[in-house]
Design an enzyme around this catalytic site. Sequence first.
Site, PDB file in Angstrom:
ATOM      1  N   PHE A  14      30.403   2.247  31.920  1.00 17.06           N
ATOM      2  CA  PHE A  14      31.291   2.319  33.231  1.00 17.06           C
ATOM      3  C   PHE A  14      30.871   3.068  34.299  1.00 17.06           C
ATOM      4  CE2 PHE A  14      35.171   4.848  34.385  1.00 17.06           C
ATOM      5  CZ  PHE A  14      35.409   4.099  35.558  1.00 17.06           C
ATOM      6  N   ASP A  36      19.306   2.247  28.301  1.00 19.86           N
ATOM      7  CA  ASP A  36      20.642   1.946  27.814  1.00 19.86           C
ATOM      8  C   ASP A  36      20.199   1.078  26.441  1.00 19.86           C
ATOM      9  OD1 ASP A  36      23.608   1.710  28.859  1.00 19.86           O
ATOM     10  OD2 ASP A  36      23.214   0.812  26.926  1.00 19.86           O
ATOM     11  N   ALA A  85      24.474   8.482  28.853  1.00 24.97           N
ATOM     12  CA  ALA A  85      24.627   7.771  27.779  1.00 24.97           C
ATOM     13  C   ALA A  85      25.333   8.617  26.717  1.00 24.97           C
ATOM     14  CB  ALA A  85      23.143   7.309  27.127  1.00 24.97           C
ATOM     15  N   THR A 128      32.138  16.555  30.718  1.00 18.04           N
ATOM     16  CA  THR A 128      33.444  16.076  30.794  1.00 18.04           C
ATOM     17  C   THR A 128      34.473  17.433  30.927  1.00 18.04           C
ATOM     18  OG1 THR A 128      35.368  15.130  29.713  1.00 18.04           O
ATOM     19  CG2 THR A 128      33.509  15.802  28.404  1.00 18.04           C
ATOM     20  N   ASP A 129      35.464  17.364  31.468  1.00 19.27           N
ATOM     21  CA  ASP A 129      36.385  18.543  31.251  1.00 19.27           C
ATOM     22  C   ASP A 129      37.019  18.706  29.996  1.00 19.27           C
ATOM     23  OD1 ASP A 129      38.225  16.173  31.500  1.00 19.27           O
ATOM     24  OD2 ASP A 129      39.386  16.776  33.017  1.00 19.27           O
ATOM     25  N   GLU A 130      37.109  17.597  29.131  1.00 17.43           N
ATOM     26  CA  GLU A 130      37.524  17.899  27.774  1.00 17.43           C
ATOM     27  C   GLU A 130      36.834  19.026  26.860  1.00 17.43           C
ATOM     28  OE1 GLU A 130      38.402  14.358  25.434  1.00 17.43           O
ATOM     29  OE2 GLU A 130      38.826  13.163  27.247  1.00 17.43           O
ATOM     30  N   TYR A 155      35.008  13.797  19.916  1.00 15.51           N
ATOM     31  CA  TYR A 155      34.287  13.591  20.946  1.00 15.51           C
ATOM     32  C   TYR A 155      33.926  14.746  21.799  1.00 15.51           C
ATOM     33  CZ  TYR A 155      33.924  12.234  26.024  1.00 15.51           C
ATOM     34  OH  TYR A 155      33.386  12.316  27.231  1.00 15.51           O
ATOM     35  N   LYS A 159      30.471  16.654  22.857  1.00  8.43           N
ATOM     36  CA  LYS A 159      29.977  16.893  24.391  1.00  8.43           C
ATOM     37  C   LYS A 159      29.624  18.403  24.574  1.00  8.43           C
ATOM     38  CE  LYS A 159      29.782  14.149  27.208  1.00  8.43           C
ATOM     39  NZ  LYS A 159      28.479  13.204  27.727  1.00  8.43           N
ATOM     40  N   LYS A 194      40.241   1.995  27.343  1.00 12.72           N
ATOM     41  CA  LYS A 194      40.641   3.322  28.154  1.00 12.72           C
ATOM     42  C   LYS A 194      42.115   2.773  28.752  1.00 12.72           C
ATOM     43  CE  LYS A 194      37.096   5.333  26.979  1.00 12.72           C
ATOM     44  NZ  LYS A 194      35.794   5.519  27.603  1.00 12.72           N
TER      45      LYS A 194
HETATM   46  P1  NAD Z   1      30.690   4.142  28.422  1.00 10.09           P
HETATM   47  O1  NAD Z   1      31.266   4.297  27.064  1.00 10.09           O
HETATM   48  O2  NAD Z   1      31.483   3.367  29.256  1.00 10.09           O
HETATM   49  O3  NAD Z   1      29.407   3.832  28.590  1.00 10.09           O
HETATM   50  C1  NAD Z   1      28.352   4.500  27.717  1.00 10.09           C
HETATM   51  C2  NAD Z   1      27.023   4.063  27.979  1.00 10.09           C
HETATM   52  O4  NAD Z   1      26.011   4.527  27.172  1.00 10.09           O
HETATM   53  C3  NAD Z   1      26.983   2.429  27.345  1.00 10.09           C
HETATM   54  O5  NAD Z   1      26.300   1.682  28.127  1.00 10.09           O
HETATM   55  C4  NAD Z   1      26.210   2.528  26.264  1.00 10.09           C
HETATM   56  O6  NAD Z   1      25.578   1.197  25.665  1.00 10.09           O
HETATM   57  C5  NAD Z   1      25.304   3.613  26.281  1.00 10.09           C
HETATM   58  N1  NAD Z   1      24.827   4.265  25.027  1.00 10.09           N
HETATM   59  C6  NAD Z   1      25.747   4.507  23.970  1.00 10.09           C
HETATM   60  N2  NAD Z   1      24.977   4.933  23.042  1.00 10.09           N
HETATM   61  C7  NAD Z   1      23.711   5.001  23.282  1.00 10.09           C
HETATM   62  C8  NAD Z   1      22.366   5.411  22.540  1.00 10.09           C
HETATM   63  N3  NAD Z   1      22.316   5.784  21.612  1.00 10.09           N
HETATM   64  N4  NAD Z   1      21.316   5.190  23.654  1.00 10.09           N
HETATM   65  C9  NAD Z   1      21.260   4.554  24.840  1.00 10.09           C
HETATM   66  N5  NAD Z   1      22.464   4.304  25.219  1.00 10.09           N
HETATM   67  C10 NAD Z   1      23.584   4.498  24.737  1.00 10.09           C
HETATM   68  O7  NAD Z   1      31.065   5.608  28.888  1.00 10.09           O
HETATM   69  P2  NAD Z   1      31.510   6.229  30.304  1.00 10.09           P
HETATM   70  O8  NAD Z   1      32.972   6.152  30.353  1.00 10.09           O
HETATM   71  O9  NAD Z   1      30.755   5.563  31.786  1.00 10.09           O
HETATM   72  O10 NAD Z   1      31.142   7.598  30.255  1.00 10.09           O
HETATM   73  C11 NAD Z   1      29.544   8.083  30.742  1.00 10.09           C
HETATM   74  C12 NAD Z   1      29.367   9.651  30.727  1.00 10.09           C
HETATM   75  O11 NAD Z   1      30.274  10.305  31.338  1.00 10.09           O
HETATM   76  C13 NAD Z   1      29.528  10.110  29.083  1.00 10.09           C
HETATM   77  O12 NAD Z   1      28.624  11.042  28.731  1.00 10.09           O
HETATM   78  C14 NAD Z   1      31.241  10.715  29.152  1.00 10.09           C
HETATM   79  O13 NAD Z   1      31.059  11.748  28.050  1.00 10.09           O
HETATM   80  C15 NAD Z   1      31.052  11.125  30.644  1.00 10.09           C
HETATM   81  N6  NAD Z   1      32.320  11.138  31.403  1.00 10.09           N
HETATM   82  C16 NAD Z   1      33.097  10.209  31.254  1.00 10.09           C
HETATM   83  C17 NAD Z   1      34.476  10.361  31.752  1.00 10.09           C
HETATM   84  C18 NAD Z   1      35.340   9.086  31.800  1.00 10.09           C
HETATM   85  O14 NAD Z   1      36.610   9.408  32.336  1.00 10.09           O
HETATM   86  N7  NAD Z   1      34.939   7.918  31.429  1.00 10.09           N
HETATM   87  C19 NAD Z   1      34.874  11.432  32.605  1.00 10.09           C
HETATM   88  C20 NAD Z   1      33.869  12.461  32.384  1.00 10.09           C
HETATM   89  C21 NAD Z   1      32.675  12.426  32.022  1.00 10.09           C
HETATM   90  O1  DAU Z   2      38.813  13.931  30.807  1.00 10.28           O
HETATM   91  C1  DAU Z   2      37.406  13.205  30.780  1.00 10.28           C
HETATM   92  C2  DAU Z   2      37.581  12.344  29.608  1.00 10.28           C
HETATM   93  O2  DAU Z   2      38.590  11.009  29.911  1.00 10.28           O
HETATM   94  C3  DAU Z   2      36.346  11.480  29.378  1.00 10.28           C
HETATM   95  O3  DAU Z   2      35.500  12.819  28.978  1.00 10.28           O
HETATM   96  C4  DAU Z   2      36.478  10.607  28.264  1.00 10.28           C
HETATM   97  O4  DAU Z   2      34.984   9.839  27.934  1.00 10.28           O
HETATM   98  C5  DAU Z   2      37.452   9.561  28.678  1.00 10.28           C
HETATM   99  O5  DAU Z   2      37.556   8.421  27.742  1.00 10.28           O
HETATM  100  C6  DAU Z   2      38.758  10.158  29.154  1.00 10.28           C
HETATM  101  O6  DAU Z   2      39.283  10.585  27.747  1.00 10.28           O
HETATM  102  P1  DAU Z   2      40.843  10.235  27.591  1.00 10.28           P
HETATM  103  O7  DAU Z   2      41.210  10.583  26.232  1.00 10.28           O
HETATM  104  O8  DAU Z   2      41.752  11.358  28.668  1.00 10.28           O
HETATM  105  O9  DAU Z   2      41.212   9.016  28.218  1.00 10.28           O
HETATM  106  P2  DAU Z   2      41.935   7.573  27.636  1.00 10.28           P
HETATM  107  O10 DAU Z   2      42.148   6.690  28.695  1.00 10.28           O
HETATM  108  O11 DAU Z   2      41.611   7.212  26.149  1.00 10.28           O
HETATM  109  O12 DAU Z   2      43.183   8.164  27.572  1.00 10.28           O
HETATM  110  C7  DAU Z   2      44.033   8.610  28.700  1.00 10.28           C
HETATM  111  C8  DAU Z   2      45.492   9.110  28.274  1.00 10.28           C
HETATM  112  O13 DAU Z   2      46.230   8.351  27.892  1.00 10.28           O
HETATM  113  C9  DAU Z   2      45.338  10.192  27.148  1.00 10.28           C
HETATM  114  O14 DAU Z   2      46.314  11.117  27.323  1.00 10.28           O
HETATM  115  C10 DAU Z   2      45.745   9.108  25.732  1.00 10.28           C
HETATM  116  C11 DAU Z   2      46.694   8.170  26.485  1.00 10.28           C
HETATM  117  N1  DAU Z   2      46.675   6.821  25.864  1.00 10.28           N
HETATM  118  C12 DAU Z   2      45.298   6.133  25.817  1.00 10.28           C
HETATM  119  C13 DAU Z   2      45.202   4.833  25.250  1.00 10.28           C
HETATM  120  C14 DAU Z   2      43.953   4.232  25.140  1.00 10.28           C
HETATM  121  C15 DAU Z   2      47.902   6.155  25.767  1.00 10.28           C
HETATM  122  O15 DAU Z   2      48.910   6.623  25.883  1.00 10.28           O
HETATM  123  N2  DAU Z   2      47.751   4.979  25.132  1.00 10.28           N
HETATM  124  C16 DAU Z   2      46.503   4.245  24.881  1.00 10.28           C
HETATM  125  O16 DAU Z   2      46.541   3.132  24.426  1.00 10.28           O
END
Ligand code: NAD
Ligand code: DAU
Length: 341
Positions: A14, A36, A85, A128-130, A155, A159, A194
Amino acid sequence: MAKKKVVVTGGAGFIGGNFVQYMVNKYPDYDIYNLDLLTYAGDLTKHKEIETNDNYHFIKADIADREAIMNHFEKEKFDYVIHFAAESHVDRSITDPEIFIKTNVLGTQVLLDAAKQIGVTKFLHVSTDEVYGELDFDPSQFFTEETPLQPNSPYSASKASSDLLVRAYHETYGLPINITRCSNNYGPYHFPEKLIPLTISRVLNNESVPVYGDGKNIRDWLHVYDHCSAIDLVLHNGVDGEVYNVGGHNERTNLEVVKTIISTLGKSEDLIEFVEDRLGHDKRYAIDPTKLEELGWKPAYNFETGIAQTIEWYLENKDWWKHILSGEYQEYFEKQYSFKK
Ligand code: NAD
Ligand code: DAU
């Protein structure tokens, strides 16, 4: 002058996917390598429009495969590593933590060794902020870069571990690094497991939307394009060794998010279904982005404009998410939600 070589790990996911498109378009004089493994979360169809560009390259590899990664790094001699990744879904880490340790911790260490071996100009670790754990509902409290790391889920623990390894490679070996810690992203190509894309896709299919617990947990939402511009800025102007928090003060309860999507799509709130809470569910995240703003970053979207753009994108790109929903995801969804009803 030789072109700069930038390797983006996780560039089929993403945020990494949006970042690869941003870089390929913005920097024609850089060579962008998308490295990837193409797990369930990786998808290359999103890159149709850039895949024939001269400055876009794809490498299929597992970041935890030391030999393969060392070979790619030795061969290409990358200047910059932007490391996205990861296994990224909290719910999956609760049912199956092991792969999170392998990819997020061991994979990061392999990349750090490879980066050190060839002497990169910068290793930018996307975190991530988590990693800071949770805040309570007092709106005056925010995560700053000084907040202690107190991750609560497998998770976020994986991280946080990777953040500490990145820090250690800087302190011990002098590897040039930055760490960014962003709040929740949303926008185009967000995988529909998500909350936001799950809600949009299910509401469009007139299916119930699972809300965990009472829906009062708070997340701080940032449009993915604003995360991309933040990483670009830190890559080029970030002070060596520093951590930067990324967020735009867009706090919403989960229920507010779900209701906004339902009303924008003109559907009924009867679609909301309260289900069993996530184990160890973090109450609230909220970022203080002052340090990054002082570096010159300003987000282009607030939650209202960002969610409108995102809903529009999902309406216009049904083929993309319908294709994703038809795969392994079906099995995951049934396993994840059936016991919660
Ligand atoms: P995502 O799950 O959408 O994508 C992860 C990608 O990594 C995929 O393309 C997957 O194929 C690849 N991948 C997984 N394992 C791998 C491996 N062993 N080798 C090579 N590639 C691999 O993730 P995202 O939501 O785009 O998040 C990307 C990064 O940003 C992560 O490090 C996550 O912790 C961080 N992040 C995400 C969010 C969020 O809200 N989604 C917020 C803050 C930080
Ligand atoms: O804060 C950054 C993080 O945000 C990233 O590091 C993670 O990779 C990303 O997945 C995201 O984590 P969250 O757990 O916050 O995101 P998620 O979309 O899974 O959930 C958002 C909120 O919604 C959380 O409080 C859980 C809730 N939720 C989630 C799902 C999937 C629901 O209530 N119902 C659901 O089905």
